[in-house]
Write a protein that holds these residues in place. Structure first.
Motif, PDB file in Angstrom:
ATOM      1  N   ALA A   1     -38.805 132.496 108.683  1.00  0.00           N
ATOM      2  CA  ALA A   1     -39.028 131.432 107.689  1.00  0.00           C
ATOM      3  C   ALA A   1     -40.483 130.951 107.765  1.00  0.00           C
ATOM      4  O   ALA A   1     -41.127 130.733 106.730  1.00  0.00           O
ATOM      5  CB  ALA A   1     -38.067 130.265 107.928  1.00  0.00           C
ATOM      6  N   GLU A   2     -41.000 130.815 108.989  1.00  0.00           N
ATOM      7  CA  GLU A   2     -42.406 130.378 109.098  1.00  0.00           C
ATOM      8  C   GLU A   2     -43.350 131.421 108.495  1.00  0.00           C
ATOM      9  O   GLU A   2     -44.305 131.066 107.777  1.00  0.00           O
ATOM     10  CB  GLU A   2     -42.771 130.093 110.557  1.00  0.00           C
ATOM     11  N   GLU A   3     -43.090 132.701 108.762  1.00  0.00           N
ATOM     12  CA  GLU A   3     -43.960 133.761 108.199  1.00  0.00           C
ATOM     13  C   GLU A   3     -43.979 133.679 106.672  1.00  0.00           C
ATOM     14  O   GLU A   3     -45.032 133.739 106.047  1.00  0.00           O
ATOM     15  CB  GLU A   3     -43.460 135.141 108.643  1.00  0.00           C
ATOM     16  N   LEU A   4     -42.794 133.517 106.107  1.00  0.00           N
ATOM     17  CA  LEU A   4     -42.700 133.438 104.643  1.00  0.00           C
ATOM     18  C   LEU A   4     -43.465 132.225 104.111  1.00  0.00           C
ATOM     19  O   LEU A   4     -44.254 132.324 103.161  1.00  0.00           O
ATOM     20  CB  LEU A   4     -41.223 133.357 104.255  1.00  0.00           C
ATOM     21  N   ILE A   5     -43.251 131.062 104.757  1.00  0.00           N
ATOM     22  CA  ILE A   5     -43.895 129.821 104.282  1.00  0.00           C
ATOM     23  C   ILE A   5     -45.418 129.936 104.406  1.00  0.00           C
ATOM     24  O   ILE A   5     -46.159 129.600 103.471  1.00  0.00           O
ATOM     25  CB  ILE A   5     -43.377 128.610 105.097  1.00  0.00           C
ATOM     26  N   LEU A   6     -45.903 130.438 105.537  1.00  0.00           N
ATOM     27  CA  LEU A   6     -47.358 130.525 105.736  1.00  0.00           C
ATOM     28  C   LEU A   6     -47.980 131.514 104.741  1.00  0.00           C
ATOM     29  O   LEU A   6     -49.088 131.293 104.243  1.00  0.00           O
ATOM     30  CB  LEU A   6     -47.695 130.923 107.176  1.00  0.00           C
TER      31      LEU A   6
ATOM     32  N   PRO B   1     -55.365 127.963  99.780  1.00  0.00           N
ATOM     33  CA  PRO B   1     -56.278 128.683 100.691  1.00  0.00           C
ATOM     34  C   PRO B   1     -57.263 127.765 101.409  1.00  0.00           C
ATOM     35  O   PRO B   1     -57.788 128.132 102.458  1.00  0.00           O
ATOM     36  CB  PRO B   1     -57.011 129.659  99.751  1.00  0.00           C
ATOM     37  N   GLU B   2     -57.525 126.575 100.874  1.00  0.00           N
ATOM     38  CA  GLU B   2     -58.532 125.704 101.485  1.00  0.00           C
ATOM     39  C   GLU B   2     -57.960 124.838 102.613  1.00  0.00           C
ATOM     40  O   GLU B   2     -58.685 124.048 103.210  1.00  0.00           O
ATOM     41  CB  GLU B   2     -59.225 124.847 100.408  1.00  0.00           C
ATOM     42  N   TYR B   3     -56.676 124.986 102.927  1.00  0.00           N
ATOM     43  CA  TYR B   3     -56.066 124.173 103.988  1.00  0.00           C
ATOM     44  C   TYR B   3     -55.823 124.997 105.251  1.00  0.00           C
ATOM     45  O   TYR B   3     -55.447 126.170 105.176  1.00  0.00           O
ATOM     46  CB  TYR B   3     -54.720 123.603 103.506  1.00  0.00           C
ATOM     47  N   VAL B   4     -56.025 124.349 106.412  1.00  0.00           N
ATOM     48  CA  VAL B   4     -55.638 124.964 107.683  1.00  0.00           C
ATOM     49  C   VAL B   4     -54.112 124.881 107.768  1.00  0.00           C
ATOM     50  O   VAL B   4     -53.530 123.816 107.485  1.00  0.00           O
ATOM     51  CB  VAL B   4     -56.269 124.204 108.876  1.00  0.00           C
ATOM     52  N   LEU B   5     -53.470 125.971 108.139  1.00  0.00           N
ATOM     53  CA  LEU B   5     -52.006 125.975 108.230  1.00  0.00           C
ATOM     54  C   LEU B   5     -51.590 125.877 109.700  1.00  0.00           C
ATOM     55  O   LEU B   5     -52.004 126.711 110.514  1.00  0.00           O
ATOM     56  CB  LEU B   5     -51.439 127.248 107.589  1.00  0.00           C
ATOM     57  N   VAL B   6     -50.811 124.856 110.009  1.00  0.00           N
ATOM     58  CA  VAL B   6     -50.380 124.627 111.390  1.00  0.00           C
ATOM     59  C   VAL B   6     -48.859 124.758 111.425  1.00  0.00           C
ATOM     60  O   VAL B   6     -48.135 123.841 111.035  1.00  0.00           O
ATOM     61  CB  VAL B   6     -50.805 123.221 111.886  1.00  0.00           C
ATOM     62  N   GLY B   7     -48.384 125.933 111.863  1.00  0.00           N
ATOM     63  CA  GLY B   7     -46.944 126.179 111.908  1.00  0.00           C
ATOM     64  C   GLY B   7     -46.451 126.149 113.338  1.00  0.00           C
ATOM     65  O   GLY B   7     -47.120 126.657 114.242  1.00  0.00           O
ATOM     66  N   GLU B   8     -45.280 125.559 113.550  1.00  0.00           N
ATOM     67  CA  GLU B   8     -44.769 125.388 114.924  1.00  0.00           C
ATOM     68  C   GLU B   8     -44.743 126.695 115.713  1.00  0.00           C
ATOM     69  O   GLU B   8     -45.117 126.721 116.884  1.00  0.00           O
ATOM     70  CB  GLU B   8     -43.356 124.795 114.910  1.00  0.00           C
ATOM     71  N   GLU B   9     -44.295 127.770 115.079  1.00  0.00           N
ATOM     72  CA  GLU B   9     -44.051 128.999 115.841  1.00  0.00           C
ATOM     73  C   GLU B   9     -45.295 129.861 116.028  1.00  0.00           C
ATOM     74  O   GLU B   9     -45.243 130.847 116.745  1.00  0.00           O
ATOM     75  CB  GLU B   9     -42.936 129.825 115.172  1.00  0.00           C
ATOM     76  N   SER B  10     -46.404 129.514 115.371  1.00  0.00           N
ATOM     77  CA  SER B  10     -47.577 130.399 115.455  1.00  0.00           C
ATOM     78  C   SER B  10     -48.878 129.671 115.784  1.00  0.00           C
ATOM     79  O   SER B  10     -49.898 130.313 115.968  1.00  0.00           O
ATOM     80  CB  SER B  10     -47.747 131.141 114.123  1.00  0.00           C
ATOM     81  N   HIS B  11     -48.855 128.337 115.863  1.00  0.00           N
ATOM     82  CA  HIS B  11     -50.130 127.630 116.024  1.00  0.00           C
ATOM     83  C   HIS B  11     -50.651 127.767 117.454  1.00  0.00           C
ATOM     84  O   HIS B  11     -49.895 128.024 118.392  1.00  0.00           O
ATOM     85  CB  HIS B  11     -49.971 126.138 115.702  1.00  0.00           C
TER      86      HIS B  11
END
Ligand code: IPD
Ligand code: CA
Ligand code: CA
Length: 259
Positions: A44-49, A57-67
């Motif tokens: 789910a995180e991969e899909l969302i990111l 594209p101009e935002y830093v993405l901070v996902g629980e499982e990959s940050h």
């Protein structure tokens, strides 16, 4: 498509995957002694990111499982692909996909989606908070003794260290002075329940930005207040969070002590 509509579309798409996982057997790994992660958290995180990187594209993405590294950025989107993984694994339908967009230290737009109950909570700064199409407002409860209060227990409790002590001490000081406690198991959804008036306040320690980035805005836009344990404006990295309908905030803070 408006950015908030894009968030809802992405949350619903991830929700389809999470719902599928909820009703089937899944691979579960341990991140810690009791802290779980499933293949669906990761997928789910991969899909969302992927979707967010296409549309924001101009935002830093901070996902629980990959940050990794810092989470303080001028423009960032904080993602919890499944808040409430323990509930997800045990078949308890209290869980959500949380997307919170922040700019310069302030929340701008938020979506928390429970795909099992099909409840989509959302908010835009200055434009209110909503559950699907219905406006949200915190409760009007003014009496702490009659208040239903949400909380959570940090995974570090298993070490029986300072976090465990704080949780037990706070329960001892809070419980006699409220209607009851709810430990529902998903901080992002708990904050939405506060925004909706289902509970009157919420407190917890050791939460991470992805747990609260969306819920904070939803509470604030529903007329509630969010602070640290000592009443200051909450910022990521603060040890504890206290959120309420505003009316019972001071009374609840009086029962808290910074850790
Ligand atoms: C957890 C849930 C839980 C809270 C924990 C969180 P997770 O998130 O929000 O209610 O008590 O502190 O870590 O691990 O299910 O995404
Ligand atoms: Ca979480
Ligand atoms: Ca999670």
């Amino acid at each position: 498509m408006k950015p908030i509509e894009r968030f809802k579309t992405i949350a619903r798409e991830a929700g389809k995957l999470v719902r599928e996982g909820y009703h089937t057997s899944k691979t579960v790994r341990h991140k810690g002694v009791v802290d779980l992660v499933t293949e669906y958290d990761v997928r789910a995180e991969e899909l969302i990111l992927k979707r967010l990187s296409e549309h924001f594209p101009e935002y830093v993405l901070v996902g629980e499982e990959s940050h990794y590294g810092t989470y303080d950025h001028q423009r960032a989107i904080y993602v919890d692909p499944i808040d409430g993984t323990t509930n997800f694994v045990h078949g308890i339908p209290h869980l959500g996909i949380s997307l919170g967009l922040w700019e310069a230290g302030r929340p701008v737009q938020a979506v928390v989606y429970n795909p099992i109950l099909d409840e989509l909570f959302w908010a835009e700064a200055g434009n209110g908070a909503w559950l699907n199409d219905a406006p949200l407002h915190v409760s009007m409860q003014t009496d702490l003794q009659q208040s239903l209060i949400g909380t959570g227990f940090p995974y570090a409790k298993v070490n029986q260290g300072s976090e465990y002590r704080w949780v037990i001490d706070r329960l001892a000081s809070v419980l006699p002075h409220i209607r009851d406690i709810r430990r529902l198991g998903a901080a992002a959804i708990d904050l939405c329940y506060l925004a909706q008036g289902r509970i009157d306040a919420f407190y917890e320690i050791d939460l991470q930005p992805w747990d609260v980035a969306a819920g904070i805005l939803i509470v604030q836009e529903a007329g509630g207040r969010v602070s640290t344990l000592s009443g200051e404006l909450y910022a990521f990295g603060d040890k504890g969070i206290v959120a309420s309908n505003g009316c019972v905030h001071e009374a609840l803070l009086n029962l808290m002590r910074p850790i």
